[in-house]
Design a protein around this motif. Sequence first.
Motif, PDB file in Angstrom:
ATOM      1  N   UNK A 152      -0.611 -11.585   4.170  1.00 32.96           N
ATOM      2  CA  UNK A 152      -0.832 -10.194   4.316  1.00 32.96           C
ATOM      3  C   UNK A 152      -1.359  -9.603   3.018  1.00 32.96           C
ATOM      4  N   UNK A 153      -2.108  -8.429   2.824  1.00 31.16           N
ATOM      5  CA  UNK A 153      -2.782  -8.170   1.588  1.00 31.16           C
ATOM      6  C   UNK A 153      -2.498  -6.529   1.474  1.00 31.16           C
ATOM      7  N   UNK A 174      -5.818   6.836  -5.692  1.00 27.89           N
ATOM      8  CA  UNK A 174      -6.063   7.246  -4.234  1.00 27.89           C
ATOM      9  C   UNK A 174      -5.292   6.472  -3.140  1.00 27.89           C
ATOM     10  N   UNK A 175      -5.932   6.457  -1.896  1.00 25.78           N
ATOM     11  CA  UNK A 175      -5.045   5.715  -0.833  1.00 25.78           C
ATOM     12  C   UNK A 175      -4.931   4.291  -0.859  1.00 25.78           C
ATOM     13  N   UNK A 176      -4.006   3.969  -0.140  1.00 21.43           N
ATOM     14  CA  UNK A 176      -3.816   2.462   0.067  1.00 21.43           C
ATOM     15  C   UNK A 176      -3.956   1.846   1.382  1.00 21.43           C
ATOM     16  N   UNK A 177      -4.600   0.908   1.669  1.00 23.68           N
ATOM     17  CA  UNK A 177      -4.875   0.247   2.913  1.00 23.68           C
ATOM     18  C   UNK A 177      -3.950  -0.897   3.092  1.00 23.68           C
ATOM     19  N   UNK A 178      -3.691  -1.433   4.187  1.00 21.64           N
ATOM     20  CA  UNK A 178      -3.041  -2.491   4.587  1.00 21.64           C
ATOM     21  C   UNK A 178      -3.778  -3.177   5.775  1.00 21.64           C
ATOM     22  N   UNK A 179      -4.608  -4.139   5.512  1.00 21.13           N
ATOM     23  CA  UNK A 179      -5.229  -4.862   6.484  1.00 21.13           C
ATOM     24  C   UNK A 179      -4.343  -5.961   7.232  1.00 21.13           C
ATOM     25  N   UNK A 180      -3.962  -5.828   8.407  1.00 19.70           N
ATOM     26  CA  UNK A 180      -3.119  -6.776   9.187  1.00 19.70           C
ATOM     27  C   UNK A 180      -3.832  -7.511  10.477  1.00 19.70           C
ATOM     28  N   UNK A 193      -4.706  -9.029  17.022  1.00 23.40           N
ATOM     29  CA  UNK A 193      -5.462  -7.827  16.918  1.00 23.40           C
ATOM     30  C   UNK A 193      -5.452  -7.367  15.188  1.00 23.40           C
ATOM     31  N   UNK A 194      -6.547  -7.221  14.717  1.00 21.31           N
ATOM     32  CA  UNK A 194      -6.882  -6.946  13.565  1.00 21.31           C
ATOM     33  C   UNK A 194      -7.013  -5.643  13.249  1.00 21.31           C
ATOM     34  N   UNK A 195      -6.478  -4.767  12.236  1.00 21.86           N
ATOM     35  CA  UNK A 195      -6.247  -3.514  12.222  1.00 21.86           C
ATOM     36  C   UNK A 195      -5.963  -3.327  10.702  1.00 21.86           C
ATOM     37  N   UNK A 196      -6.629  -2.097  10.156  1.00 16.77           N
ATOM     38  CA  UNK A 196      -6.067  -1.725   8.885  1.00 16.77           C
ATOM     39  C   UNK A 196      -5.518  -0.446   8.903  1.00 16.77           C
ATOM     40  N   UNK A 197      -4.466  -0.606   8.466  1.00 13.97           N
ATOM     41  CA  UNK A 197      -3.462   1.011   8.528  1.00 13.97           C
ATOM     42  C   UNK A 197      -3.928   1.451   6.825  1.00 13.97           C
ATOM     43  N   UNK A 198      -4.065   2.695   7.065  1.00 13.24           N
ATOM     44  CA  UNK A 198      -4.458   3.476   5.730  1.00 13.24           C
ATOM     45  C   UNK A 198      -3.247   4.638   5.473  1.00 13.24           C
ATOM     46  N   UNK A 199      -2.653   4.306   4.312  1.00 12.36           N
ATOM     47  CA  UNK A 199      -1.345   5.365   3.916  1.00 12.36           C
ATOM     48  C   UNK A 199      -1.837   6.729   3.935  1.00 12.36           C
TER      49      UNK A 199
END
Length: 448
Positions: free
Chosen positions: A27-28, A54-60, A119-125
Motif C-alpha cells: 500500500x502507499x 493539500x489532498x492525500x491520495x491512496x492508490x490501491x 481492481x486498481x483505483x486511487x482514492x482521494x481524501x
Amino acid sequence: MAWNEEITEAAYNSPSGKRQTFIFESVSRETDLKTAAYTFPEMDGQEIQSLGVGGRRFPCVCIFTGEDCLKEADAFEELLKERGNGILEHPIYGRVDVVPTGTIKRSDDLVSKLNESTIEITFAETIVLKNFPDSSILGADQINAALGSFDDAAADEFSGLIEGKSITDKLQLNSIADTQKKSIFKDFSSFVDSIGDAADGIRQKMNDTKAAINQLTKGADTLVNNSASFARAVLQLARFPSKVAVSAMQKVTGYMTTITSIVNNAKKDPVGINAIKNQFAVTNVAWAGMVAALSSGVSLTAEEQKGASVPTVGGNDGSSGGGQVANGAMKSRAEVMEAVAQIESAFVAYKQYCDKIVATDSFVDCSDTYENLLNVVVLSEKLLIENSFSLPSVKIIKLDRDRQVVELLCQLYGEDGFNRMDEFINDNALTADEIVCLPMGREVKYYV
C-alpha cells in the motif's frame, strides 16, 4: 504492539452505505504540498509561497480471490461508480473520507493466479464539513427556501413579542414602527435615486409596499391585529434594493447606511417591559430583514450574472475610478471575499445587538429569527465562495520604469491586452496623464 498487529481489514464503504472488503498487498499514500509560484515583469526567477498541505491520495490494488472473485469484483466496481463521498478503511492509515478518482483498471486472471480478479483505483481524501450545509448543487432554490423559513420565523416571533393590551402600548408600538418605516424608506429612496436607470421598476414597488405598511399602522388596533402582515411587509420592503443589478459593495454601502439608521432609532431606552418588547420586536424584524436581504441579494445577483460579461462603471462619486461591476457580477476572488467579510460583519453586529438585549432583558427572545437568519447568511456565503473558484485572482505590481498603457497591457494579457484597456483604466482609477504614460513606481492591479 508489533507492526503486523496494527494492520486492520481493508474495506470500502460506498456513499449508499454498502461495505465491501478486499485483499491487498503493498500500500502507499501520496500527499500534495500546496504552493503558489509568482513571476513578475522585468524580474528573473519566481517567488514560491508555501500554502500548507493539500489532498492525500491512496492508490490501491484491490484483490478478490476464489470461485466468487468475478461477482465480488463486479460488485466492487458498482460501489466505486456511486456518486458522493465514501469511506476507505485503510489497513494502515485508518478510516478516511474519500472519493474514487482516475481510472478503474480491472484485471481478471483465472488461470495462472488461481481465480483472481484485481481492481486498481486511487482514492482521494476529501473534506467533509460537518457543520456546514451540505449540498452537491447549491443555488437560488435553496437560498429562496431558506428566506421563506426566515420570513415565517421572523413574522411569528414579531407577533409573539409585541404587547398591545393597553392604548399606551398600542400607540408606542405604532410610533416606533412608523419611525423605522420612514427611516428605511428615506434611506432606500436615496440609494435607489443614486443608482439611476438600474433601479427602474423598483421605485414603484417600494411605493406600493410603503402604502401597504401605512395602512397597517393607520389605527391604534390595526398593527396589533395584523402584526404578521406588518412584519412580512417590512421584510418585503427590505429586499427591493437587493434586486438592483449594481456592484456588491454598492449594495453593502446602501444597506449598512439603513442598518445604522435602524440602530440609531432604537437607542432611546423605553420605559416599561411592554415598551421594551415593542421596540425590540420592531428593531429585530427590521435589522434581521436587512441582513437577510443583503446576504441573499449579493449572492443571488452574482449567481444570476455568473459567466456574463462584467461591464464596469466609475466610482461612487461618478469619477473614472473604482472599476465597480455594473450588473452585480463578481470580477475576482478578492471582490467575493470582501463581500463575504462585509456580510459577516453585518450579521455579527446584529448578533451582538441581540445578545446584549437578551442578556439585559430576559423577557425578550429572538432565537428563531437568529437561527433562520444564520442559515440564510451561511448559504449565501457558501454560494459566493463556490462561485469564486471560477474567478481570476488579483495581482498588484509596482512599475520599475515609465510605461505606456497599451505596451503594459500587451505584456500582461498578450493579444487580449487592447480589449482590457477600459477595464484596466477603471480598476486603477487612472488619471488623464497616467493614461498617456504610467510613471515609475505606480502600483497597478490586473487579473490572472
